[in-house]
Design a protein around this motif. Structure first.
Motif, PDB file in Angstrom:
ATOM      1  N   ARG A 162       0.836  -1.212   0.000  1.00  0.00           N
ATOM      2  CA  ARG A 162       0.000   0.000   0.000  1.00  0.00           C
ATOM      3  C   ARG A 162       0.863   1.250   0.000  1.00  0.00           C
ATOM      4  NH1 ARG A 162      -3.483  -3.284   3.263  1.00  0.00           N
ATOM      5  NH2 ARG A 162      -2.449  -2.605   5.179  1.00  0.00           N
ATOM      6  N   ARG A 163       1.930   1.246   0.773  1.00  0.00           N
ATOM      7  CA  ARG A 163       2.841   2.395   0.765  1.00  0.00           C
ATOM      8  C   ARG A 163       3.493   2.561  -0.602  1.00  0.00           C
ATOM      9  NH1 ARG A 163       4.192   0.411   6.004  1.00  0.00           N
ATOM     10  NH2 ARG A 163       6.026  -0.658   5.126  1.00  0.00           N
ATOM     11  N   LEU A 164       3.858   1.438  -1.208  1.00  0.00           N
ATOM     12  CA  LEU A 164       4.465   1.509  -2.534  1.00  0.00           C
ATOM     13  C   LEU A 164       3.472   2.055  -3.557  1.00  0.00           C
ATOM     14  CD1 LEU A 164       6.806   0.918  -4.442  1.00  0.00           C
ATOM     15  CD2 LEU A 164       5.921  -1.418  -4.686  1.00  0.00           C
ATOM     16  N   ALA A 165       2.210   1.654  -3.459  1.00  0.00           N
ATOM     17  CA  ALA A 165       1.193   2.141  -4.390  1.00  0.00           C
ATOM     18  C   ALA A 165       1.045   3.654  -4.281  1.00  0.00           C
ATOM     19  CB  ALA A 165      -0.134   1.448  -4.120  1.00  0.00           C
ATOM     20  N   VAL A 166       1.011   4.154  -3.052  1.00  0.00           N
ATOM     21  CA  VAL A 166       0.905   5.606  -2.860  1.00  0.00           C
ATOM     22  C   VAL A 166       2.121   6.301  -3.460  1.00  0.00           C
ATOM     23  CG1 VAL A 166       0.855   7.437  -1.132  1.00  0.00           C
ATOM     24  CG2 VAL A 166      -0.553   5.397  -0.813  1.00  0.00           C
ATOM     25  N   ALA A 167       3.302   5.726  -3.246  1.00  0.00           N
ATOM     26  CA  ALA A 167       4.525   6.333  -3.774  1.00  0.00           C
ATOM     27  C   ALA A 167       4.534   6.327  -5.297  1.00  0.00           C
ATOM     28  CB  ALA A 167       5.746   5.588  -3.233  1.00  0.00           C
ATOM     29  N   VAL A 168       4.095   5.226  -5.898  1.00  0.00           N
ATOM     30  CA  VAL A 168       4.086   5.123  -7.367  1.00  0.00           C
ATOM     31  C   VAL A 168       3.158   6.158  -7.983  1.00  0.00           C
ATOM     32  CG1 VAL A 168       3.269   3.682  -9.267  1.00  0.00           C
ATOM     33  CG2 VAL A 168       4.798   2.717  -7.543  1.00  0.00           C
ATOM     34  N   TRP A 169       1.940   6.268  -7.457  1.00  0.00           N
ATOM     35  CA  TRP A 169       0.985   7.208  -8.038  1.00  0.00           C
ATOM     36  C   TRP A 169       1.378   8.650  -7.765  1.00  0.00           C
ATOM     37  CZ3 TRP A 169      -2.886   6.149 -11.395  1.00  0.00           C
ATOM     38  CH2 TRP A 169      -3.191   4.799 -11.594  1.00  0.00           C
ATOM     39  N   ALA A 170       1.981   8.906  -6.605  1.00  0.00           N
ATOM     40  CA  ALA A 170       2.442  10.268  -6.310  1.00  0.00           C
ATOM     41  C   ALA A 170       3.610  10.647  -7.218  1.00  0.00           C
ATOM     42  CB  ALA A 170       2.850  10.373  -4.841  1.00  0.00           C
ATOM     43  N   LEU A 171       4.540   9.716  -7.420  1.00  0.00           N
ATOM     44  CA  LEU A 171       5.673   9.993  -8.302  1.00  0.00           C
ATOM     45  C   LEU A 171       5.209  10.190  -9.737  1.00  0.00           C
ATOM     46  CD1 LEU A 171       8.697  10.232  -8.825  1.00  0.00           C
ATOM     47  CD2 LEU A 171       8.810   7.729  -8.985  1.00  0.00           C
ATOM     48  N   ALA A 172       4.254   9.375 -10.183  1.00  0.00           N
ATOM     49  CA  ALA A 172       3.729   9.525 -11.537  1.00  0.00           C
ATOM     50  C   ALA A 172       3.074  10.888 -11.730  1.00  0.00           C
ATOM     51  CB  ALA A 172       2.724   8.412 -11.826  1.00  0.00           C
ATOM     52  N   LEU A 173       2.359  11.359 -10.719  1.00  0.00           N
ATOM     53  CA  LEU A 173       1.744  12.687 -10.804  1.00  0.00           C
ATOM     54  C   LEU A 173       2.809  13.767 -10.899  1.00  0.00           C
ATOM     55  CD1 LEU A 173      -0.845  14.379 -10.703  1.00  0.00           C
ATOM     56  CD2 LEU A 173      -0.677  14.344  -8.205  1.00  0.00           C
ATOM     57  N   LEU A 174       3.887  13.610 -10.144  1.00  0.00           N
ATOM     58  CA  LEU A 174       4.984  14.577 -10.201  1.00  0.00           C
ATOM     59  C   LEU A 174       5.641  14.577 -11.578  1.00  0.00           C
ATOM     60  CD1 LEU A 174       6.831  16.578  -8.664  1.00  0.00           C
ATOM     61  CD2 LEU A 174       8.243  14.608  -8.023  1.00  0.00           C
ATOM     62  N   LEU A 175       5.846  13.382 -12.146  1.00  0.00           N
ATOM     63  CA  LEU A 175       6.473  13.287 -13.465  1.00  0.00           C
ATOM     64  C   LEU A 175       5.575  13.855 -14.561  1.00  0.00           C
ATOM     65  CD1 LEU A 175       8.015   9.693 -13.258  1.00  0.00           C
ATOM     66  CD2 LEU A 175       9.166  11.886 -12.912  1.00  0.00           C
ATOM     67  N   ALA A 176       4.266  13.832 -14.351  1.00  0.00           N
ATOM     68  CA  ALA A 176       3.336  14.349 -15.350  1.00  0.00           C
ATOM     69  C   ALA A 176       3.177  15.862 -15.284  1.00  0.00           C
ATOM     70  CB  ALA A 176       1.968  13.690 -15.171  1.00  0.00           C
ATOM     71  N   THR A 177       3.636  16.485 -14.216  1.00  0.00           N
ATOM     72  CA  THR A 177       3.450  17.928 -14.038  1.00  0.00           C
ATOM     73  C   THR A 177       4.081  18.762 -15.152  1.00  0.00           C
ATOM     74  OG1 THR A 177       3.296  17.627 -11.639  1.00  0.00           O
ATOM     75  CG2 THR A 177       3.773  19.844 -12.441  1.00  0.00           C
ATOM     76  N   PRO A 178       5.329  18.452 -15.606  1.00  0.00           N
ATOM     77  CA  PRO A 178       5.884  19.256 -16.705  1.00  0.00           C
ATOM     78  C   PRO A 178       5.019  19.239 -17.961  1.00  0.00           C
ATOM     79  CG  PRO A 178       7.619  17.976 -15.658  1.00  0.00           C
ATOM     80  CD  PRO A 178       6.324  17.505 -15.069  1.00  0.00           C
ATOM     81  N   ALA A 179       4.343  18.120 -18.236  1.00  0.00           N
ATOM     82  CA  ALA A 179       3.473  18.062 -19.412  1.00  0.00           C
ATOM     83  C   ALA A 179       2.334  19.060 -19.282  1.00  0.00           C
ATOM     84  CB  ALA A 179       2.914  16.653 -19.583  1.00  0.00           C
TER      85      ALA A 179
END
Length: 305
Positions: A162-179
């Motif tokens: 569950r912690r990993l899932a939160v980290a993955v989706w949070a990191l993906a949101l951060l990576l999508a911000t420049p777009a």
């Protein structure tokens, strides 16, 4: 889609019109008006004209509508199968999150189709939100496939996963911000939602381009090479995980097209009307192929289960 004088400044700042969110995005609005433009551009002459824009605006809306409908059906079928089969073979938590990713991607498609068909009148904020959701889904799915390929993180749904899932989706949101930050709207002559409203050489756009190349080119190459090099990782591959690679495989051509875009702007490749016309179609087809992952991915996982 407008036609602009083809000058060096325009070539450096040209935007991808609509780009299937840009889907099948138009990279330029240039084409042959004279055979002489094939070998040398006269920047003081009349602009090159492109037939791609009219083709894109005619084909993209029905393509996106059908793809979205199939993606919703495929994702719903996958979630239903997960609910009915408690003993899903391997990586149940991973498959559930991949289904969430394809569902999020599919939700964006109707709005993009409507915007292309009727002109973009929803403003810059919603344009950026669409790009944010689009790339959030893609980066999340890429990170999920990568994390599931080299570990047993998703074998059970416990506190660690569950912690990993939160980290993955949070990191993906951060990576999508420049777009989202590099997208915008323009009236050319109709309002359009653009993937890139800044110069291609701007640091933010280069960051976004680098992230896309990592997801669409480096990751699909690195994962199988690493798995072949380490037998214990290869032994962990399950059929449903292998099927999830549909995401990466379908977006590889688009990654190659993005790399070509950078070469064109760097003037490594010749800048002629014919070059841009051919690239428009190549970029559009590559992105259309990638879009298909949102229903081919769930279908492949279902067939492999």
């Amino acid at each position: 889609c407008p036609s602009h004088p083809q000058s060096p400044s325009v070539l450096e700042s040209r935007n991808s019109l609509l780009d299937l969110m840009e889907l099948m995005g138009n990279f330029s609005s240039y084409d042959d008006e004279d055979d002489s433009n094939e070998t040398s551009l006269d920047y003081d002459a009349a602009p090159c004209h492109n037939q791609y824009c009219s083709f894109f605006q005619r084909v993209a809306p029905p393509f996106l509508a059908v793809t979205s409908a199939m993606a919703v059906l495929g994702t719903a079928a996958l979630l239903l199968a997960l609910a009915k089969r408690p003993q899903w073979p391997q990586s149940r938590a991973l498959v559930s999150q991949l289904a969430m990713g394809t569902g999020l991607f599919a939700v964006v498609l109707p709005a993009v189709a409507l915007g292309i068909g009727q002109g973009w009148r929803l403003g810059t904020a919603l344009c950026r939100l669409m790009h944010l959701l689009w790339y959030w889904s893609l980066f999340a799915q890429g990170l999920l496939v990568a994390s599931g390929s080299f570990g047993r993180f998703w074998c059970r749904w416990d506190a660690r996963s569950r912690r990993l899932a939160v980290a993955v989706w949070a990191l993906a949101l951060l990576l999508a911000t420049p777009a989202a930050l590099t997208s915008g709207t323009a009236a050319v002559p109709e309002p359009s939602c653009l993937r890139r409203s800044v110069d291609i050489a701007s640091p933010l756009n280069l960051l976004h381009l680098g992230l896309c190349l990592c997801l669409f080119l480096l990751l699909p190459v690195a994962l199988p090479v690493a798995a072949l090099a380490v037998p214990r990782w290869r032994a962990r591959w399950a059929p449903d995980l292998a099927a999830s690679w549909v995401l990466l495989a379908l977006w590889v051509p688009h990654g190659a097209a993005l790399a070509t875009e950078l070469l064109l702007h760097s003037r490594v490749l010749p800048q002629t009307c014919g070059t841009f016309q051919h690239f428009d179609y190549a970029l559009g087809l590559s992105e259309a192929l990638g879009v298909l992952h949102c229903w081919l991915g769930p279908a492949a996982v279902l067939l492999a289960a």
